[in-house]
Design a protein around this motif. Structure first.
Motif, PDB file in Angstrom:
ATOM      1  N   ILE A   1      -7.509  10.924  12.744  1.00  0.00           N
ATOM      2  CA  ILE A   1      -7.289   9.999  12.259  1.00  0.00           C
ATOM      3  C   ILE A   1      -6.111   9.969  11.504  1.00  0.00           C
ATOM      4  CG2 ILE A   1      -8.236   8.210  10.375  1.00  0.00           C
ATOM      5  CD1 ILE A   1     -10.885   9.513  10.736  1.00  0.00           C
ATOM      6  N   GLY A   2      -4.874   9.230  11.648  1.00  0.00           N
ATOM      7  CA  GLY A   2      -3.651   9.615  11.080  1.00  0.00           C
ATOM      8  C   GLY A   2      -2.578   9.522  12.297  1.00  0.00           C
ATOM      9  N   ARG A   3      -1.506   9.030  12.246  1.00  0.00           N
ATOM     10  CA  ARG A   3      -0.603   9.113  13.414  1.00  0.00           C
ATOM     11  C   ARG A   3       0.830   9.491  13.094  1.00  0.00           C
ATOM     12  NH1 ARG A   3       0.376   2.499  15.062  1.00  0.00           N
ATOM     13  NH2 ARG A   3       0.144   1.854  12.879  1.00  0.00           N
ATOM     14  N   SER A   4       0.976  10.339  11.808  1.00  0.00           N
ATOM     15  CA  SER A   4       2.250  10.347  11.455  1.00  0.00           C
ATOM     16  C   SER A   4       3.036  11.616  12.238  1.00  0.00           C
ATOM     17  CB  SER A   4       2.326  11.187  10.034  1.00  0.00           C
ATOM     18  OG  SER A   4       1.655  12.699   9.995  1.00  0.00           O
ATOM     19  N   ILE A   5       4.345  11.589  12.080  1.00  0.00           N
ATOM     20  CA  ILE A   5       5.077  12.352  13.193  1.00  0.00           C
ATOM     21  C   ILE A   5       4.919  13.736  12.791  1.00  0.00           C
ATOM     22  CG2 ILE A   5       7.068  12.249  11.876  1.00  0.00           C
ATOM     23  CD1 ILE A   5       7.360  12.105  15.536  1.00  0.00           C
TER      24      ILE A   5
ATOM     25  N   ASN B   1      -8.345  10.719  20.905  1.00  0.00           N
ATOM     26  CA  ASN B   1      -8.178   9.415  20.407  1.00  0.00           C
ATOM     27  C   ASN B   1      -7.353   9.666  19.018  1.00  0.00           C
ATOM     28  OD1 ASN B   1      -9.688   7.084  21.976  1.00  0.00           O
ATOM     29  ND2 ASN B   1     -11.257   8.326  21.497  1.00  0.00           N
ATOM     30  N   ILE B   2      -6.230   9.021  19.034  1.00  0.00           N
ATOM     31  CA  ILE B   2      -5.422   8.971  17.629  1.00  0.00           C
ATOM     32  C   ILE B   2      -5.764   7.485  16.940  1.00  0.00           C
ATOM     33  CG2 ILE B   2      -3.238   9.019  16.609  1.00  0.00           C
ATOM     34  CD1 ILE B   2      -2.130  10.308  19.254  1.00  0.00           C
ATOM     35  N   LEU B   3      -6.266   7.542  15.939  1.00  0.00           N
ATOM     36  CA  LEU B   3      -6.434   6.487  15.236  1.00  0.00           C
ATOM     37  C   LEU B   3      -5.609   6.189  13.979  1.00  0.00           C
ATOM     38  CD1 LEU B   3     -10.313   7.288  14.689  1.00  0.00           C
ATOM     39  CD2 LEU B   3      -9.068   6.649  16.828  1.00  0.00           C
ATOM     40  N   ASN B   4      -5.302   4.818  13.459  1.00  0.00           N
ATOM     41  CA  ASN B   4      -4.634   4.550  12.440  1.00  0.00           C
ATOM     42  C   ASN B   4      -5.243   3.450  11.644  1.00  0.00           C
ATOM     43  OD1 ASN B   4      -3.745   1.532  13.541  1.00  0.00           O
ATOM     44  ND2 ASN B   4      -3.022   3.028  15.372  1.00  0.00           N
ATOM     45  N   SER B   5      -4.572   3.027  10.737  1.00  0.00           N
ATOM     46  CA  SER B   5      -4.934   1.919   9.769  1.00  0.00           C
ATOM     47  C   SER B   5      -5.324   0.603  10.350  1.00  0.00           C
ATOM     48  CB  SER B   5      -4.021   1.772   8.579  1.00  0.00           C
ATOM     49  OG  SER B   5      -3.017   1.054   9.064  1.00  0.00           O
ATOM     50  N   LYS B   6      -4.779   0.301  11.548  1.00  0.00           N
ATOM     51  CA  LYS B   6      -5.188  -0.776  12.161  1.00  0.00           C
ATOM     52  C   LYS B   6      -6.458  -0.800  13.210  1.00  0.00           C
ATOM     53  CE  LYS B   6      -1.256  -2.737  10.587  1.00  0.00           C
ATOM     54  NZ  LYS B   6      -0.791  -1.427   9.574  1.00  0.00           N
ATOM     55  N   THR B   7      -6.864   0.576  13.444  1.00  0.00           N
ATOM     56  CA  THR B   7      -7.885   0.721  14.560  1.00  0.00           C
ATOM     57  C   THR B   7      -9.341   0.039  14.248  1.00  0.00           C
ATOM     58  OG1 THR B   7      -7.087   2.931  14.904  1.00  0.00           O
ATOM     59  CG2 THR B   7      -9.265   2.669  15.481  1.00  0.00           C
ATOM     60  N   LYS B   8      -9.768  -0.584  15.289  1.00  0.00           N
ATOM     61  CA  LYS B   8     -11.132  -1.290  14.950  1.00  0.00           C
ATOM     62  C   LYS B   8     -11.945  -0.447  15.463  1.00  0.00           C
ATOM     63  CE  LYS B   8      -9.528  -6.096  15.217  1.00  0.00           C
ATOM     64  NZ  LYS B   8      -8.646  -6.827  15.956  1.00  0.00           N
ATOM     65  N   ASN B   9     -13.224  -0.636  14.709  1.00  0.00           N
ATOM     66  CA  ASN B   9     -14.204   0.124  15.307  1.00  0.00           C
ATOM     67  C   ASN B   9     -14.193   1.580  14.966  1.00  0.00           C
ATOM     68  OD1 ASN B   9     -15.549  -2.216  16.393  1.00  0.00           O
ATOM     69  ND2 ASN B   9     -14.802  -1.981  18.331  1.00  0.00           N
ATOM     70  N   MET B  10     -13.405   1.949  14.070  1.00  0.00           N
ATOM     71  CA  MET B  10     -13.174   3.415  13.705  1.00  0.00           C
ATOM     72  C   MET B  10     -14.544   4.511  14.007  1.00  0.00           C
ATOM     73  SD  MET B  10     -10.037   4.811  11.360  1.00  0.00           S
ATOM     74  CE  MET B  10     -10.897   4.886   9.919  1.00  0.00           C
TER      75      MET B  10
ATOM     76  N   ALA C   1      -6.225  13.221   8.519  1.00  0.00           N
ATOM     77  CA  ALA C   1      -4.875  13.197   7.868  1.00  0.00           C
ATOM     78  C   ALA C   1      -4.404  11.907   7.476  1.00  0.00           C
ATOM     79  CB  ALA C   1      -3.890  13.870   8.765  1.00  0.00           C
ATOM     80  N   ILE C   2      -4.810  11.290   6.399  1.00  0.00           N
ATOM     81  CA  ILE C   2      -4.626  10.010   5.942  1.00  0.00           C
ATOM     82  C   ILE C   2      -4.083   9.966   4.822  1.00  0.00           C
ATOM     83  CG2 ILE C   2      -6.108   9.099   7.825  1.00  0.00           C
ATOM     84  CD1 ILE C   2      -8.056   8.127   5.458  1.00  0.00           C
ATOM     85  N   GLY C   3      -4.426  10.900   3.579  1.00  0.00           N
ATOM     86  CA  GLY C   3      -4.086  10.986   2.360  1.00  0.00           C
ATOM     87  C   GLY C   3      -4.914   9.950   1.424  1.00  0.00           C
ATOM     88  N   LYS C   4      -6.197   9.835   1.841  1.00  0.00           N
ATOM     89  CA  LYS C   4      -6.981   9.111   1.045  1.00  0.00           C
ATOM     90  C   LYS C   4      -8.211   9.763   0.555  1.00  0.00           C
ATOM     91  CE  LYS C   4      -5.663   4.402   2.364  1.00  0.00           C
ATOM     92  NZ  LYS C   4      -5.482   3.570   3.257  1.00  0.00           N
ATOM     93  N   ALA C   5      -8.306  10.248  -0.732  1.00  0.00           N
ATOM     94  CA  ALA C   5      -9.310  10.981  -1.362  1.00  0.00           C
ATOM     95  C   ALA C   5     -10.894  10.643  -0.686  1.00  0.00           C
ATOM     96  CB  ALA C   5      -9.153  11.045  -2.794  1.00  0.00           C
ATOM     97  N   ASN C   6     -11.488  11.585  -0.317  1.00  0.00           N
ATOM     98  CA  ASN C   6     -12.801  11.375  -0.019  1.00  0.00           C
ATOM     99  C   ASN C   6     -13.368  10.259   0.838  1.00  0.00           C
ATOM    100  OD1 ASN C   6     -13.444  13.436  -1.832  1.00  0.00           O
ATOM    101  ND2 ASN C   6     -13.270  12.133  -3.364  1.00  0.00           N
ATOM    102  N   TYR C   7     -12.281   9.871   1.633  1.00  0.00           N
ATOM    103  CA  TYR C   7     -12.524   8.561   2.533  1.00  0.00           C
ATOM    104  C   TYR C   7     -13.562   8.655   3.647  1.00  0.00           C
ATOM    105  CZ  TYR C   7     -10.962   4.579   5.157  1.00  0.00           C
ATOM    106  OH  TYR C   7     -10.894   3.243   5.704  1.00  0.00           O
ATOM    107  N   VAL C   8     -13.564   9.874   4.419  1.00  0.00           N
ATOM    108  CA  VAL C   8     -14.423   9.829   5.582  1.00  0.00           C
ATOM    109  C   VAL C   8     -15.706  10.596   4.877  1.00  0.00           C
ATOM    110  CG1 VAL C   8     -14.904  11.473   7.538  1.00  0.00           C
ATOM    111  CG2 VAL C   8     -12.647  10.010   7.005  1.00  0.00           C
TER     112      VAL C   8
END
Ligand SMILES: NC(=O)c1ccc[n+]([C@@H]2O[C@H](COP(=O)([O-])OP(=O)(O)OC[C@H]3O[C@@H](n4cnc5c(N)ncnc54)[C@H](OP(=O)(O)O)[C@@H]3O)[C@@H](O)[C@H]2O)c1
Length: 269
Positions: A150-154, A174-183, A196-203
């Protein structure tokens, strides 16, 4: 369950010891910044501490002209590794990546080193991406595993996905990003989830099946405390890297090992 990353760090330290014996001198890392404030200042200060721990000479270079400064140190025989702090203030980071000497690119950000990763040559790959891979290799057999990144940074998500797909590891990624559906459907159907998204406790467990291996790359500050992207409850059902003391500690060791590797290369690719 928390994943113990100490054995991974010990292995990297062993490699450093071998390089140190060959080199017979202290290698030198410089960190260049065009914005020595806030989070960058704090990060570079912690880098200074880590360099001391690994017996690496270290200097912070402040500049308003990144390009000219990098060009100067690209050729400086007394400097083995060059780190350029992100975010850059005066120019886009890609301009830095384009001119940095690949043989001193200890963070693996140049197009040359990024491209080598596509060829399966992982000499200087982004340290955080390598950290996640090294932890996973220590934890389990990777062949044919289904992985969600989760996260597609360079510097994290993309190079990490390539490394896991490289021959020998043979994961399906699978590389997922903020527009991914059915994550959640994708992550629940994965053996390994890297966040790797930078959002505390998201998952949380809504994203995971029991027994998943979870690599938490995130670094967030909540109420003055470092917190990952993965919720604490996940530890009860899955193997997960802690924050702090997980991916970040291995990343630091890899950066220092890369300074030794660069010193041995002597500025030539
Ligand atoms: N431990 C370490 O050594 C280390 C090193 C580097 C970074 N980090 C940490 O890792 C985290 C990520 O760093 P980064 O440099 O990769 O960040 P970044 O460049 O900001 O990239 C974040 C990525 O996450 C994706 N994203 C954001 N929210 C999402 C969501 N709700 N669902 C799915 N994807 C989402 C973004 O998608 P879009 O592309 O669609 O916007 C983007 O691709 C940060 O917390 C950073 O501090 C840790």
């Amino acid at each position: 369950m928390k994943i113990d990353v100490l054995p991974v760090i010990e292995k990297i330290k062993k490699e450093i010891k071998e390089h140190r014996e060959k080199l017979n001198r202290k290698p030198k890392l410089i960190s260049i910044t065009d914005d020595y404030t806030g989070a960058t200042k704090a990060y570079l200060k912690s880098q200074k501490r880590i360099a001391k721990e690994y017996d690496v000479d270290f200097e912070i270079i402040e500049t308003e002209n990144l390009i000219e400064t990098i060009k100067k140190y690209n050729e400086d025989k007394n400097v083995d590794g060059i780190f350029v702090a992100r975010p850059t203030k005066t120019i886009k980071f890609i301009e830095v990546a384009k001119i940095l000497n690949p043989a001193k690119d200890v963070e693996g950000v140049t197009p040359y080193n990024m491209g080598m990763n596509f060829y399966g040559v992982e000499e200087f790959v982004p340290c955080t991406a390598e950290s996640a891979v090294k932890i996973l290799e220590q934890t389990e057999e990777l062949k044919s595993k289904k992985v969600a990144v989760i996260g597609r940074s360079i510097t994290v998500g993309k190079p990490l996905a390539i490394m896991l797909e490289n021959y020998g590891r043979d994961c399906t990624v699978n590389i997922l990003n903020s527009k991914t559906k059915n994550m959640q459907e994708i992550t629940k159907n994965s053996d390994i989830v890297i966040v790797a998204i930078g959002k505390a406790n998201y998952v949380n467990m809504d994203f995971l099946k029991e027994g998943t291996t979870v690599i938490d790359v995130g670094i967030n500050v909540v109420d003055g405390k470092l917190t990952g992207d993965v919720s604490k409850e996940v530890e009860k059902y899955c193997s997960v890297t802690p924050v702090p003391g997980g991916v970040g500690s291995v990343t630091s060791a890899i950066l220092m090992r890369n300074v030794f590797r660069a010193a041995i290369k002597g500025g030539k690719i």
